[in-house]
Design a protein around this motif. Structure first.
Motif, mmCIF file in Angstrom:
data_model
loop_
_atom_site.group_PDB
_atom_site.id
_atom_site.type_symbol
_atom_site.label_atom_id
_atom_site.label_comp_id
_atom_site.label_asym_id
_atom_site.label_seq_id
_atom_site.Cartn_x
_atom_site.Cartn_y
_atom_site.Cartn_z
ATOM 1 N N GLU A 32 0.821 -1.209 0.000
ATOM 2 C CA GLU A 32 0.000 0.000 0.000
ATOM 3 C C GLU A 32 0.852 1.255 0.000
ATOM 4 O O GLU A 32 0.322 2.365 -0.047
ATOM 5 C CB GLU A 32 -0.927 0.002 1.225
ATOM 6 C CG GLU A 32 -1.952 -1.133 1.206
ATOM 7 C CD GLU A 32 -2.874 -1.093 2.400
ATOM 8 O OE1 GLU A 32 -2.700 -0.175 3.241
ATOM 9 O OE2 GLU A 32 -3.766 -1.949 2.494
ATOM 10 N N ALA A 33 2.143 1.096 0.080
ATOM 11 C CA ALA A 33 3.038 2.254 0.066
ATOM 12 C C ALA A 33 2.993 2.938 -1.297
ATOM 13 O O ALA A 33 2.572 2.344 -2.302
ATOM 14 C CB ALA A 33 4.465 1.823 0.389
ATOM 15 N N ALA A 34 3.429 4.179 -1.325
ATOM 16 C CA ALA A 34 3.422 4.941 -2.569
ATOM 17 C C ALA A 34 4.356 4.293 -3.591
ATOM 18 O O ALA A 34 5.455 3.853 -3.254
ATOM 19 C CB ALA A 34 3.850 6.381 -2.302
ATOM 20 N N LEU A 35 3.885 4.251 -4.814
ATOM 21 C CA LEU A 35 4.694 3.683 -5.882
ATOM 22 C C LEU A 35 5.732 4.690 -6.359
ATOM 23 O O LEU A 35 5.530 5.900 -6.248
ATOM 24 C CB LEU A 35 3.794 3.280 -7.052
ATOM 25 C CG LEU A 35 2.850 2.101 -6.792
ATOM 26 C CD1 LEU A 35 1.870 1.948 -7.948
ATOM 27 C CD2 LEU A 35 3.629 0.815 -6.590
ATOM 28 N N PRO A 36 6.849 4.230 -6.906
ATOM 29 C CA PRO A 36 7.872 5.158 -7.418
ATOM 30 C C PRO A 36 7.339 5.910 -8.636
ATOM 31 O O PRO A 36 6.363 5.479 -9.282
ATOM 32 C CB PRO A 36 9.032 4.236 -7.795
ATOM 33 C CG PRO A 36 8.424 2.885 -7.976
ATOM 34 C CD PRO A 36 7.278 2.823 -7.025
ATOM 35 N N GLU B 117 12.558 -0.771 -8.618
ATOM 36 C CA GLU B 117 12.152 -2.163 -8.438
ATOM 37 C C GLU B 117 10.894 -2.207 -7.584
ATOM 38 O O GLU B 117 10.856 -1.617 -6.503
ATOM 39 C CB GLU B 117 13.278 -2.970 -7.784
ATOM 40 C CG GLU B 117 14.506 -3.081 -8.673
ATOM 41 C CD GLU B 117 15.628 -3.908 -8.048
ATOM 42 O OE1 GLU B 117 15.414 -4.430 -6.922
ATOM 43 O OE2 GLU B 117 16.689 -4.050 -8.677
ATOM 44 N N VAL B 118 9.873 -2.910 -8.090
ATOM 45 C CA VAL B 118 8.596 -2.994 -7.386
ATOM 46 C C VAL B 118 8.126 -4.448 -7.371
ATOM 47 O O VAL B 118 8.527 -5.267 -8.208
ATOM 48 C CB VAL B 118 7.524 -2.105 -8.055
ATOM 49 C CG1 VAL B 118 7.915 -0.634 -7.985
ATOM 50 C CG2 VAL B 118 7.295 -2.519 -9.508
ATOM 51 N N CYS B 119 7.285 -4.751 -6.408
ATOM 52 C CA CYS B 119 6.711 -6.090 -6.295
ATOM 53 C C CYS B 119 5.279 -6.054 -6.806
ATOM 54 O O CYS B 119 4.431 -5.320 -6.276
ATOM 55 C CB CYS B 119 6.756 -6.557 -4.837
ATOM 56 S SG CYS B 119 6.322 -8.303 -4.635
ATOM 57 N N LEU B 120 5.021 -6.814 -7.855
ATOM 58 C CA LEU B 120 3.693 -6.873 -8.472
ATOM 59 C C LEU B 120 3.232 -8.318 -8.517
ATOM 60 O O LEU B 120 3.942 -9.177 -9.051
ATOM 61 C CB LEU B 120 3.722 -6.301 -9.888
ATOM 62 C CG LEU B 120 4.286 -4.882 -10.063
ATOM 63 C CD1 LEU B 120 4.385 -4.540 -11.544
ATOM 64 C CD2 LEU B 120 3.408 -3.874 -9.338
#
Length: 644
Positions: free
Chosen positions: A194-198, A212-215
């Motif tokens: 739920e944190a803000a996305l880059p 880098e993000v987790c999807l």
């Protein structure tokens, strides 16, 4: 286009007109097929797939307008160019109707040859360009969809305009759900946090970064690149999603492996320290017992067995010291006790200490030192420098056969105002291969030995040499002409300018004490029975009064009744350790007057703690009997703030 030369189909029910057009086209080099009805036009077009159909509007069965509509409606023939040609329907509305039916051109008869050929060539070029564009688009789409990374193109509003199969697949959606949807909304829906996305996952088209993000439980590297228009304005953007889950898993595994190795290394160092400590206790008892036996030997003569035991116990003590030093180096616990040191004396002392061992093996020793006028003073730890020289001599002795030659030399090199001492230890031993020279200073590396390990050692002596030399700001190197041709180890150490070195303060010679005043009251607190009893006998043999205690509690109690001049306290006591004993003694009446000596198997590990606890001196097991005897004879005057 599919043919080397274009094929044209000429449909006209008027034989004369059909002949005239066909003749003009063939004269221009085209292949021409002919037909006279609408049905023939449909059949021949489907069978022959011409590049261009020249279609008369007025036909006996189907008019040309209807034939054109059917050709353009059929996917198989929709891409074929159609040129209407008519002698009857020549009004503007007729041309409009023909073009609206899908025709690509409209000419009226009689037609000028040049105009006909120019129009045909123009239509053929147009169709060729269209085919090339379709082929390029197909190739691009095939490539786009074959990419393993997820790629999408965004329009001005940040909506997904195009997306390849990988992008749609990684989101777990259909083409219809992805196309036209804002990219930011797709990323937010797929995100596992739920944190803000880059920013690269947002709607800012001008963003040019990676993150880098987790999807959907997998890790992706998202790369953002803007698409600029003709005047540099941003008209869209490209987003590339690369699956890096496997890389992240490998990195996590490597981090865990590194942590496990670090923990194993820490435990190894603790084990080495504990091993050295545990070896010191029985070794202390052995060394002291040998010294006691030697002192009480009838007639003062030593048996061969006694000499062997003394020599081997000293060898074992050195190996234990080296083992503990390696552990302390690995944990960063080695500190130099710097002072002005004369390298000449360091070499002389080390050579004299090892001379007997070299001669017993039948080795010829040669020593070459600079003239006395050449200053060899440096700022260093004399004890550690003697350890360097001793280890180099031990290495030469170990790998040189009886009858060989060992050379020890010191020279001074000048580089501008700076001076360097170069210590060389050269032997005529087994030599080294290039492979061994490259690794000789690594831990536990030794020259190849036979199964009997007749040369002995742990393979840590040269490792300690390198680390101790580097702590002194120097370097060490090795040279050998090859196996069987001997070796030379060179140590370079920075020297101080002669005028900057202050000579050590003169040693104060204390007046000799009377026999009565030289008797000391000694409290020995030691839990190891053998060490305790042997030390007691030694101290009593030297003429002192001794009281022993096997643990810290009894040691504190004994202090009050004995009021000793000296207390020898083992640090590793059960119940109340040596540090606590020292504090209790210092707090008690008369506790400031006793000379406290810490005995430990951990070398310099607890030196600072010992000072803080109130000890005056820190001695490492096995304590050398002559040093202890000298300490008791020449007991230093206590200071208010003792130092180790």
């Amino acid at each position: 286009m599919s043919h080397r030369e274009p094929i044209l189909l000429n449909i006209n029910d008027n034989d004369a007109n059909r002949y005239a057009v066909t003749r003009m086209l063939r004269a221009a080099g085209f292949q021409v097929l002919e037909g006279g009805t609408g049905a023939e036009a449909l059949r021949l077009t489907a069978e022959e797939r011409p590049d261009l159909v020249i279609l008369d509007v007025k036909l006996p069965d189907l008019n040309g307008i209807e034939v054109c509509r059917r050709l353009k409606a059929d996917p198989r023939t929709a891409g074929i160019a159609v040129l209407h040609l008519s002698a009857n329907y020549i009004r503007t509305e007729n041309k409009v109707e023909g073009l609206e039916s899908g025709a690509d051109g409209y000419l009226t008869q009689p037609v000028d040859s040049a105009e006909l050929l120019a129009t045909v060539r123009s239509l053929l070029r147009m169709r060729q360009a269209e085919e090339q564009a379709r082929a390029a688009a197909l190739q691009w789409k095939t490539t786009f969809d074959s990419l393993g990374d997820g790629v999408c193109l965004l329009d001005r509003g940040g909506r997904v305009m195009r997306a390849n199969r990988a992008f749609v697949s990684l989101l777990g959606l259909s083409d219809e759900q992805v196309l036209g949807c804002p990219f930011e909304a797709l990323m937010r829906a797929a995100s596992d946090t739920e944190a803000a996305l880059p920013p690269c996952c947002g709607a800012v088209l001008a963003c040019h970064e990676e993150a880098e993000v987790c999807l959907r439980a997998r890790w992706f590297r998202v790369a953002a690149n803007p698409v600029e228009g003709a005047e540099g304005t941003v008209v869209g953007a490209v987003r590339i999603l690369t699956d890096i889950t496997h890389r992240r898993e490998l990195e996590d595994a490597l981090r865990q492996r590194a942590a496990d190795l670090a923990e194993a290394d820490r435990r190894k160092d603790e084990f080495l320290a504990m091993l050295a400590h545990e070896l010191r206790n029985p070794l202390a008892a052995i060394v002291n017992a040998l010294h006691l036996a030697e002192a009480t030997q009838a007639g003062g003569s030593e048996s061969k067995a006694m000499q062997v035991m003394v020599r081997q116990s000293q060898h074992m003590a050195r190996m234990v010291d080296d083992l503990l030093d390696v552990s302390r180096f690995n944990r960063g616990h080695i500190e130099l006790r710097r002072a002005p040191v004369d390298l000449r004396l360091v070499v002389q002392h080390s050579v004299e200490a090892r001379r007997k061992a070299l001669e017993e093996k039948g080795l010829h020793l040669e020593v070459a030192l600079p003239a006395a006028s050449e200053s060899l003073w440096l700022n260093g730890d004399g004890t550690r420098l003697e350890q360097v020289v001793s280890n180099l001599l031990d290495n030469a002795r170990k790998y040189t056969e009886p009858g060989g030659h060992v050379f020890v030399g010191v020279t001074v090199e000048r580089h501008g105002k700076e001076r360097q001492a170069v210590l060389r230890v050269r032997d005529t031993g087994i030599g080294m291969s290039p492979e061994l020279m490259a690794r000789v200073f690594e831990l536990f590396v030794q020259a190849q030995q036979q199964l009997d390990r007749s040369r002995g050692g742990l393979g840590i002596g040269l490792t300690l040499v390198r680390r101790l030399v580097e702590l002194h700001g120097g370097t060490v190197s090795v040279h050998s002409e090859g196996e069987g041709k001997g070796s030379e180890l060179s140590v370079r150490l920075p020297l101080e300018a002669a005028q900057e070195v202050a000579a050590p303060a003169p040693v104060e010679v204390k007046p000799e004490k009377s026999e009565e005043s030289s008797v000391r009251r000694v409290l020995l607190v030691e839990d190891n029975e053998d060490t305790r009893e042997v030390l007691r006998e030694l101290v009593e043999m030297w003429g002192h009064r001794v009281e022993v205690a096997e643990d810290g509690f009894k040691g504190v109690q004994a202090f009050s009744s004995l009021r000793p001049h000296v207390a020898l306290v083992d640090l590793g006591l059960p119940g109340m350790d040596g540090f606590q004993v020292a504090r209790k003694i210092r707090e008690s009446e008369g506790g400031q007057d006793v000379f406290l000596v810490a005995l430990t198997g951990y070398s310099g590990e607890h030196r600072t703690q010992a000072v803080e606890a109130g000890f005056n001196l820190h001695m490492v097991k096995p304590v050398k009997p002559d040093e202890l005897e000298r300490l008791l004879e020449q007991l230093p005057t206590l200071e208010r703030h003792p130092t180790a």
